[in-house]
Every structure is written in structure tokens, then in C-alpha cells.
Design an enzyme around this catalytic site. Structure first.
Site, PDB file in Angstrom:
ATOM      1  N   ASP A 166      51.611   2.364  44.055  1.00  0.00           N
ATOM      2  CA  ASP A 166      52.934   2.790  44.487  1.00  0.00           C
ATOM      3  C   ASP A 166      52.755   3.689  45.718  1.00  0.00           C
ATOM      4  O   ASP A 166      51.633   4.031  46.116  1.00  0.00           O
ATOM      5  CB  ASP A 166      53.665   3.517  43.332  1.00  0.00           C
ATOM      6  CG  ASP A 166      55.171   3.466  43.487  1.00  0.00           C
ATOM      7  OD1 ASP A 166      55.883   3.528  42.460  1.00  0.00           O
ATOM      8  OD2 ASP A 166      55.647   3.359  44.637  1.00  0.00           O
ATOM      9  N   GLU A 225      65.015   7.370  41.288  1.00  0.00           N
ATOM     10  CA  GLU A 225      63.795   8.067  40.854  1.00  0.00           C
ATOM     11  C   GLU A 225      64.095   9.458  40.307  1.00  0.00           C
ATOM     12  O   GLU A 225      65.053   9.626  39.542  1.00  0.00           O
ATOM     13  CB  GLU A 225      62.803   8.081  42.015  1.00  0.00           C
ATOM     14  CG  GLU A 225      62.465   6.648  42.470  1.00  0.00           C
ATOM     15  CD  GLU A 225      61.294   6.584  43.409  1.00  0.00           C
ATOM     16  OE1 GLU A 225      61.422   5.938  44.454  1.00  0.00           O
ATOM     17  OE2 GLU A 225      60.234   7.151  43.100  1.00  0.00           O
TER      18      GLU A 225
HETATM   19  O1  LIG Z   1      59.804   1.670  48.139  1.00  0.00           O
HETATM   20  C1  LIG Z   1      58.482   1.394  47.783  1.00  0.00           C
HETATM   21  C2  LIG Z   1      58.191   1.932  46.389  1.00  0.00           C
HETATM   22  C3  LIG Z   1      58.986   1.225  45.284  1.00  0.00           C
HETATM   23  O2  LIG Z   1      58.653  -0.158  45.263  1.00  0.00           O
HETATM   24  C4  LIG Z   1      58.641   1.849  43.915  1.00  0.00           C
HETATM   25  O3  LIG Z   1      59.332   1.189  42.844  1.00  0.00           O
HETATM   26  C5  LIG Z   1      59.034   3.299  43.841  1.00  0.00           C
HETATM   27  O4  LIG Z   1      58.361   3.954  42.789  1.00  0.00           O
HETATM   28  C6  LIG Z   1      58.808   3.992  45.153  1.00  0.00           C
HETATM   29  N1  LIG Z   1      58.998   5.266  45.363  1.00  0.00           N
HETATM   30  C7  LIG Z   1      58.792   5.463  46.654  1.00  0.00           C
HETATM   31  C8  LIG Z   1      58.861   6.836  47.209  1.00  0.00           C
HETATM   32  N2  LIG Z   1      59.873   6.852  48.176  1.00  0.00           N
HETATM   33  C9  LIG Z   1      60.065   7.955  48.916  1.00  0.00           C
HETATM   34  C10 LIG Z   1      61.101   7.906  49.820  1.00  0.00           C
HETATM   35  C11 LIG Z   1      61.326   9.019  50.606  1.00  0.00           C
HETATM   36  C12 LIG Z   1      60.542  10.157  50.479  1.00  0.00           C
HETATM   37  C13 LIG Z   1      59.495  10.186  49.537  1.00  0.00           C
HETATM   38  C14 LIG Z   1      59.264   9.090  48.757  1.00  0.00           C
HETATM   39  C15 LIG Z   1      58.503   4.291  47.292  1.00  0.00           C
HETATM   40  N3  LIG Z   1      58.491   3.373  46.314  1.00  0.00           N
END
Ligand SMILES: OC[C@@H]1[C@@H](O)[C@H](O)[C@@H](O)c2nc(CNc3ccccc3)cn21
Length: 605
Positions: A285, A494
């Protein structure tokens, strides 16, 4: 000899062996590296032999980018990859978890919690095929879906991404994978990565394993379970995903009995790869390696060592790619990580890329741009909305049923509540942005209010008041034939969705009390999960769980007004109080407000 790996008539393993044998360590490690779109210039991709690029939640070429802009961006990056010495095409991935959620004017389908209530695996497959076309419209061949979490506690911020608390229902809904990738034909080989053609996409079952079982539903936390509990509750959907030929598996941020999944060699290599014989590639991830340590990124070399030795094949870095590449190079050169581990990872990545025809079709098919947001897909989404709604109450004790509502209301209809007229809230998280948006300007769709207005007999007075005050209600309570109150949760994703009280956010409860206290009402709950209802339920004449229906809000009116009957059944236990949680079907102590599988039915009028 001509490069045999470029010859599609060669056997798959011949192509893999030929290409792998030509690759330098730098080219191999490049294939294991996935970087974020904003870092992925053609030059960076070329210079570091980058094998994959992603859009994180909300990461788009430009605001409200049309499909052509996506195609141009992806093709530009692809040129960078194809200009490398070996010309290995890069793989672009994105979260299409309820339709192509990041993309303006894409069809947004109900989130998985609602699809689970349809009990319709064939519908899920049709949805998968439609989503694949919309993703291909933007030139993208790979999605981080489906989430096959078995959510055991609705306090988890990602519970709406889970089809159900019941492993068998989740297993049945893995049919969506055969929609995304195509169905393995009779006589075909089960259990190996499969993709039927260039109107399909490679899929990713996530998050392996036990993401939905964390203590108190705390996101990215610890799942306490015996191996047999893990195998009986959280593992079953992966059996089905592997057999259906899922191309990739994404590792969970969570831990199992205190050990980070991203460092779990027993479950990733010994069980998934050896026992289940998964032949696709395992992807981390986002910053999953960094989060192996506390604090995150405290010892990135250790993170790389543990993650890669555990069996992770591709790393969603996604920003500090030189640190990852240099760190992994160092660990291979000093013998900490054997070349055999690197070769296993690259083999798996190449197997997926060859199998999905990426070498033969590295660029987008521009003829597919018209598939984005196609009316046919919206009609399918509307069907899914109808089948996902669950009728929980229909008439107070002794009263005749309130639903289906009459389309003719002489005194008019009152529609109240924030969620009646809020496209963003009815879509939920992973829509246009990572967290989702409120309001009606985010994309193209139909609000629940729009649907009501279109359903009633012309001339029927539909009065919308987001939060009618007591005076207005007193003055008009004799006027309206009935009221429709639509309340619920704001969008979230999340950890932002973790919630220990699960009460309907204000002013929802007050609107219910004010309106339903004076006017015959049906309450529609727009939420990612069951919420506290017991204090208000006696005031309601009727009650509908609508989950997160997406852009086709007209599907709600379709069943409210009887063009179609209610058929949905709860995919999750509806608790009485959060003090009971976790409480799932099959538990010894089981005292729900509405049990798993509950759902009243109505006939089309
Ligand atoms: O988007 C990519 C992955 C996703 O497929 C996963 O299911 C999920 O757990 C996941 N979480 C993030 C974290 N995203 C994030 C966005 C902005 C700031 C910090 C983290 C990315 N992803």
C-alpha cells in the site's frame, strides 16, 4: 535472434525468461517501483526504468480533466518507459473502487456495502465490466479494486468499502473481478493472472489480510485472531480472487497479532504464494514499507529489507523513489536480499504485463473515450441503487404500509434533510478527491431530490427544506401528504472515517424528530454503515438504508414510489448500541436492531 520476449507467439514463460535474462539490477528494481503521477515525468520513468505509476486519491492531470487529457498524460508517461533499452511498458494504476471515482463525469456506483445488500453477484460482474470500460476510456489498464475486506466492526472508517461482515457474501461478490478482468473461459487455467482483452483491466484484491478485523475498527491497527479465525473470516475471499485469476494483491497496513502485514513473510510468501499458489504480483500500500516501523520511515533500509523479504513484489513508494531504489540496490549488493527474491518479484510483474497484453498494447485505445459516464452505465448504476436499498420499517405498528409512496400528493410532499440534495454526500469517499466532497458541483449526477421531483405526477408540489424549523412545520403539517427525510454521514475515507459513537451527525436527529413528529414520514439514511437509530425509530413511519448510492440518485425514487419493489437485504448487522460492538451474524451474543439478512419487500405498484 530477434528479442523473443517481444514475440507474442512465444510461450509466456519463454518471454519472461528471455526478458529477465537480459535485465540489469537497475532495470529489475525499476520494475518493482511504483511512483505517484505528480513525480512521473517521461524522463524520470526513462532514467529509473520505472515499471508503474499511480494516481493516489484525487491525483488528476487537471481539475475536471476530460478522458482525452488522461489519455494524453498516460501515453506521455508510456513513451518514457518504451524509450528505455528494453522497452518494458509501464503499468498505470488507479482506485476505481465504486466506478472511476477520481474522474470527472464518470459513473459512480454504490459503494461495496450497498452492493453486498443486492445479493447479486451477476450484477456485480456487470458493474465490473462497465467500470473497466470507463477506466479504459482514460487509457488506464489497472485498478486497485476490489476491496475484499470482511468488515467486522462498523466503527472502521473503511467499512463501506467492504461487501459484508459475512465472508461467504464477500466471496460471492468477488464476481466483480471477473467483470473487471473478464471471465476465465471454460477449459482455461484457473488461479493464474487472467485478462480477456483490451476492454478489461487488471484488478487488485485488497487489503491482504485482515484489514477489516482490527481492534475497535481502528484503521491500520491490529487484528487479533488465531490462524483459524483468520482463515475462516478474512482469508476466504482471497481463495475466490486467486481462482478467478486476480492479477495483483495489495497488502494491508494493519497487523496480525502485532506483526505488520507488510513484513509478514509467512502470510505473503508461505501462504499466499506457496499454499494458494498465487502467481500474480503482490503490491504494497501507499508508503506501506515506511509504516512498518514506528514512527513511520524511522529506518527505511530496515523497512525495505523486511517488506521485500516478506514477498512484496512492487512497492507503492510513491514519492521518494531514489531512496527506495538506492536502498534496495544496496541490500542486494551486500547480500541481504538474494537476487532470487528480486527475480521472483520481476517474474510476477512481467507475467502480469505479458498476460494483460501490455507489451502489444502499451498505449490507450482512443476509441473508448466515449465510454466514460455512458448512459448505459448510469442505467446499470441506477439498477444497482434500487437493488442495494434496504427497507427496514414500513408503517408504524397497526398502520398500513407507507411505501410505495403515492406519486400524486394533493397537499404536496415535504423533502427535508441535507442528504436529499447533496450529490457529493450520496457518493461518499473516493469521489473526485480522496475524502470525497459535499455539494452538487463535483461531477455529473442526479440527487435524491432530483429523482423525487422526476418521479411524482407533474403538478405535484415538492417542497424542499434542508432543515425546516418548528414554525414552518406547525404551519404546514396539515398540508403535506407525507415527508421524505434524507440524512446521514458526510463523505470520508480511511482513518478520517474512524468513529466510535456512530450517531447520525447533527442536525439529522433533530430533523427526524421535528418532521416525523408532525408529518407522516419516511427516513432515508445515506451512510457508509449502520448508525444509531433506536432513539428515533418509533417516530418514523418508514425507514430505508440507502448506504452510499453514487451519482444515480434516481434509483432511490424508483423504489420509494414503487416503480420497482424493495429487494435489498442487510449485508451487515444493524446494532442497537455501539456498546455491543463488535457484533456479527453467528455470534453467541446477538441482539441487533435489525439482523444480518433483514429487509422488508414491496411489490412494484
Ligand atoms: O490510492 C492508493 C492506495 C489505495 O489503493 C489503498 O486502498 C489505500 O489504503 C490507500 N491509502 C493511500 C494513502 N493516501 C493518502 C492520500 C493523501 C495523503 C496521505 C495518504 C493510498 N492508498
Amino acid at each position: 535472434s530477434a528479442d523473443r520476449y517481444k514475440d507474442p507467439s512465444q510461450p509466456l514463460n519463454t518471454r519472461i525468461d528471455d526478458l529477465l535474462g537480459r535485465m540489469t539490477l537497475a532495470e529489475k528494481i525499476g520494475q518493482m517501483s511504483q511512483i505517484e503521477r505528480e513525480k512521473a515525468t517521461p524522463d524520470v520513468i526513462n532514467k529509473y526504468f520505472i515499471g508503474s505509476v499511480l494516481s493516489g486519491g484525487g491525483s488528476v492531470p487537471e481539475k475536471n480533466a476530460p478522458p482525452e487529457a488522461w489519455v494524453g498524460m498516460v501515453n506521455g508517461m508510456q513513451s518514457g518507459a518504451l524509450s528505455t533499452r528494453l522497452g518494458i511498458p509501464m503499468l498505470y494504476g488507479i482506485d476505481a473502487v465504486h466506478g472511476h471515482g477520481n474522474v470527472y463525469k464518470a459513473t459512480i456506483f454504490p459503494h461495496n456495502v450497498g452492493l453486498g445488500c443486492t445479493r447479486d453477484p451477476e450484477l456485480a460482474k456487470r458493474i465490473g465490466a462497465a467500470v473497466a470500460l470507463e477506466v479504459r476510456a482514460t487509457g488506464i489498464p489497472y485498478i486497485f479494486a476490489p476491496c475484499v475486506a470482511v468488515c467486522r466492526d462498523p466503527r472502521w472508517g473503511r467499512c463501506y468499502e467492504s461487501f459484508s461482515e459475512h465472508p461467504e457474501l464477500v466471496q460471492n461478490m468477488t464476481s466483480i473481478i471477473s467483470g473487471f478482468q473478464g471471465e476465465i473461459p471454460a477449459g482455461g487455467t484457473l488461479g493464474v493472472p487472467f485478462m480477456a482483452g483490451q476492454r478489461n483491466v487488471a484488478a487488485c484484491s485488497k487489503h491482504y489480510v485482515g484489514d477489516g478485523g482490527t481492534t475497535n475498527g481502528i484503521n491500520e491497527n491490529n487484528t487479533v485472531a488465531t490462524f483459524h479465525e483468520l482463515l475462516s473470516i478474512h482469508m476466504p475471499p482471497y481463495y475466490n480472487a486467486v481462482i478467478r485469476g486476480v492479477s495483483t494483491v495489495m497488502i494491508s497496513y494493519s497487523s496480525w497479532n502485532g506483526l505488520k502485514m507488510h513484513a509478514n513473510r509467512f502470510l505473503i510468501t508461505d501462504f499466499l504464494k506457496k499454499e494458494l499458489r498465487f502467481r500474480g504480483f503482490v503490491i504494497s500500500d501507499w508508503q506501506g514499507l515506511d509504516r512498518i516501523t514506528t514512527p513511520e520511515h524511522a529506518d527505511y533500509i530496515l523497512s525495505i529489507k523486511l517488506g521485500i523479504l516478506a514477498g512484496i513484489d512492487m512497492v507503492m513508494i510513491p514519492f521518494n523513489y531514489t531512496e527506495f531504489i538506492d536502498g534496495l540496490t544496496l541490500l542486494v549488493n551486500n547480500g541481504t536480499i538474494p537476487m532470487s527474491r528480486i527475480d521472483d518479484a520481476v517474474r510476477r510483474i512481467l507475467r502480469v504485463k505479458f498476460t494483460m497484453g501490455l507489451f502489444e498494447n502499451p498505449y490507450a485505445d482512443p476509441s473508448l473515450t466515449g465510454e466514460l459516464g455512458k448512459q448505459e452505465h448510469r442505467d446499470l448504476a441506477r439498477e444497482a441503487v434500487r437493488k442495494s436499498l434496504v427497507l427496514l420499517k414500513n408503517g408504524k405498528p397497526g398502520d398500513k404500509p407507507l411505501l410505495p409512496l403515492p406519486k400524486k400528493a394533493y397537499g404536496g410532499i415535504l423533502v427535508a434533510g441535507s442528504h436529499a440534495n447533496d450529490l457529493g454526500s450520496q457518493c461518499g469517499g473516493w469521489t473526485i478527491t480522496w475524502q470525497g466532497l459535499t455539494g452538487n458541483n463535483l461531477t455529473a449526477g442526479t440527487t435524491i431530490l432530483d429523482g423525487i421531483k422526476r418521479a411524482v405526477v407533474p403538478g405535484t408540489d415538492v417542497v424542499y427544506s434542508e432543515n425546516p424549523d418548528a414554525g414552518f412545520i406547525q404551519q404546514n403539517k396539515a398540508r403535506f401528504d407525507y415527508a421524505i427525510v434524507v440524512v446521514g454521514e458526510p463523505p470520508y475515507a480511511e482513518t478520517f472515517g474512524d468513529n466510535l459513537n456512530l450517531t447520525i451527525p447533527a442536525p439529522g436527529p433533530a430533523i427526524i424528530q421535528n418532521v416525523c413528529g408532525s408529518i407522516k414520514c419516511v427516513v432515508v439514511i445515506v451512510s457508509g454503515r449502520p448508525l444509531v437509530l433506536e432513539p428515533y425509530i418509533n417516530t418514523m413511519n418508514a425507514l430505508v438504508a440507502a448506504w452510499l448510492p453514487g451519482t444515480e440518485g434516481q434509483g432511490v425514487a424508483d423504489v420509494l414510489f414503487g416503480d420497482y419493489g424493495f429487494t435489498g437485504k442487510l449485508s451487515r448487522t444493524w446494532f442497537r448500541s455501539v456498546n455491543q460492538l463488535p457484533m456479527n451474524v453467528g455470534d453467541a451474543r446477538y441482539d441487533p436492531l435489525f439482523p444480518f439478512g433483514f429487509g422488508l419487500e414491496t411489490q412494484p405498484s
